[in-house]
Design an enzyme around this catalytic site. Sequence first.
Site, PDB file in Angstrom:
ATOM      1  N   TRP A  13     -14.344 -10.344 -59.230  1.00  0.00           N
ATOM      2  CA  TRP A  13     -14.399 -10.168 -60.680  1.00  0.00           C
ATOM      3  C   TRP A  13     -15.147  -8.880 -61.030  1.00  0.00           C
ATOM      4  CZ3 TRP A  13     -19.111  -9.869 -63.214  1.00  0.00           C
ATOM      5  CH2 TRP A  13     -20.234 -10.307 -62.496  1.00  0.00           C
ATOM      6  N   GLU A  37     -31.872  -6.976 -62.164  1.00  0.00           N
ATOM      7  CA  GLU A  37     -30.605  -6.583 -61.544  1.00  0.00           C
ATOM      8  C   GLU A  37     -30.401  -5.068 -61.617  1.00  0.00           C
ATOM      9  OE1 GLU A  37     -28.569  -8.394 -59.864  1.00  0.00           O
ATOM     10  OE2 GLU A  37     -29.124 -10.443 -60.374  1.00  0.00           O
ATOM     11  N   GLU A  73     -23.733  -6.184 -55.948  1.00  0.00           N
ATOM     12  CA  GLU A  73     -24.883  -6.382 -56.820  1.00  0.00           C
ATOM     13  C   GLU A  73     -24.819  -5.480 -58.057  1.00  0.00           C
ATOM     14  OE1 GLU A  73     -27.560  -8.315 -56.868  1.00  0.00           O
ATOM     15  OE2 GLU A  73     -27.186  -9.458 -55.041  1.00  0.00           O
ATOM     16  N   HIS A 132     -23.631  -6.837 -61.442  1.00  0.00           N
ATOM     17  CA  HIS A 132     -24.446  -7.807 -62.185  1.00  0.00           C
ATOM     18  C   HIS A 132     -25.193  -7.139 -63.338  1.00  0.00           C
ATOM     19  CE1 HIS A 132     -24.650 -10.322 -58.206  1.00  0.00           C
ATOM     20  NE2 HIS A 132     -23.438 -10.243 -58.728  1.00  0.00           N
ATOM     21  N   GLU A 140     -32.581 -14.111 -52.770  1.00  0.00           N
ATOM     22  CA  GLU A 140     -31.199 -14.315 -53.228  1.00  0.00           C
ATOM     23  C   GLU A 140     -30.999 -15.753 -53.713  1.00  0.00           C
ATOM     24  OE1 GLU A 140     -29.096 -12.079 -53.786  1.00  0.00           O
ATOM     25  OE2 GLU A 140     -28.970 -10.544 -52.250  1.00  0.00           O
ATOM     26  N   THR A 179     -32.661 -16.031 -57.104  1.00  0.00           N
ATOM     27  CA  THR A 179     -31.831 -15.398 -58.122  1.00  0.00           C
ATOM     28  C   THR A 179     -30.635 -16.268 -58.472  1.00  0.00           C
ATOM     29  OG1 THR A 179     -32.459 -13.287 -57.132  1.00  0.00           O
ATOM     30  CG2 THR A 179     -30.707 -13.234 -58.761  1.00  0.00           C
ATOM     31  N   ASP A 182     -22.145 -15.012 -56.701  1.00  0.00           N
ATOM     32  CA  ASP A 182     -22.367 -13.863 -55.805  1.00  0.00           C
ATOM     33  C   ASP A 182     -23.701 -14.003 -55.089  1.00  0.00           C
ATOM     34  OD1 ASP A 182     -19.997 -12.783 -56.706  1.00  0.00           O
ATOM     35  OD2 ASP A 182     -20.911 -11.160 -57.847  1.00  0.00           O
ATOM     36  N   GLU A 183     -24.738 -14.374 -55.842  1.00  0.00           N
ATOM     37  CA  GLU A 183     -26.071 -14.472 -55.258  1.00  0.00           C
ATOM     38  C   GLU A 183     -26.128 -15.552 -54.169  1.00  0.00           C
ATOM     39  OE1 GLU A 183     -27.849 -12.125 -55.892  1.00  0.00           O
ATOM     40  OE2 GLU A 183     -27.956 -11.604 -58.008  1.00  0.00           O
ATOM     41  N   HIS A 213     -24.654 -14.148 -51.011  1.00  0.00           N
ATOM     42  CA  HIS A 213     -25.592 -13.215 -50.398  1.00  0.00           C
ATOM     43  C   HIS A 213     -26.727 -13.967 -49.707  1.00  0.00           C
ATOM     44  CE1 HIS A 213     -24.202 -10.102 -53.641  1.00  0.00           C
ATOM     45  NE2 HIS A 213     -23.274 -10.359 -52.730  1.00  0.00           N
TER      46      HIS A 213
END
Length: 329
Positions: A33, A76, A111, A114, A164, A167, A196-197, A200
């Site tokens: 995305w 971020e 990253e 974000h 991560e 977050t 996403d976090e 990671h």
Amino acid sequence: MSIKNIRLEVMQFLEKSIDSFVDEYLVPVEKIWQPTDMLPDSQKENFIEEVRELREIANDLPYDFWVVMVGDTITEEALPTYESWLMEVEGVDNEGRNGWSKWVRHWTGEENRHGDALNKYLYLSGRVNMREVEITTQHLINDGFDIGTGKDPYKNFVYTSFQELATYISHNRVSQLAKEFGDKKLSRLCKMVAGDEMRHHLAYSEFVNRIFKVDPSEMMLAFQYMMKQKITMPAHFLRESGEKISSAFEEFSNSAQKIGVYTANDYVDILRKLTDTWEIDKISSLTDEAERARDYLMKLPDRMARISDRLVLPEETKKFKWVQPALTI
């Protein structure tokens, strides 16, 4: 052989699997995305109507929510600091562009979206003094951070595994709150960031897991070291315009605790999760020093839970320059 050389050998051993790590834990650019997918599109005819709707919903979101949103966004957007820090880790060769530098660049690429997405949302909302936010962001990048890891990959991977996941929790909770307040688009955006976090976190956690298998004692000592000094959040030097030394991060953390976005109990839960994930109670062939480190780590969550239960938050909330009063619509 020195400890530094052993760490370098371990990093070179893990580097052989970098492509599989990238394939498993990161998403190709053409498939992931992008911020534009989550926000009003300025190329569409209904852009103004969508922005007006976004601003109407944003008007009803409470003060502490906005403090957390701004703090998360600034964190971020300080990405240049994090990338330069990771590029300095032992075993990462940016100049030679080895496998680890590939990981850091691809991780940075994910990253970077974000901060872009959250910043655009803040800008469109009308509830934030963007100039003040921008000043704070620039200060944070200028000031850098000191998380106590040096160039040690073992300590750095403990940090990123923890950070991560923290977050993820923060963005996921903001997503839940936004949904409760009726802001479905912001909820979706924060949920995507949180996803996403989590990926990671799983990657960095696997790096530590692999190291435990080949260098268990030194990995255990690195884990203990990081938890003894406590995990410092990347925005711990947060400050507003006109300030040289600030309690802004502490005040931001208070707002996060008050609305349940990230609490002292979450810190303890993350420690428990990492301890369980790495199965440190089952690791064998440890030196006597590493055995003592394990004992310390196994007892630490309960000790920290007792401390967090006694935590008392201040009744008053700091008034940040970042957050504007509700609009008259």
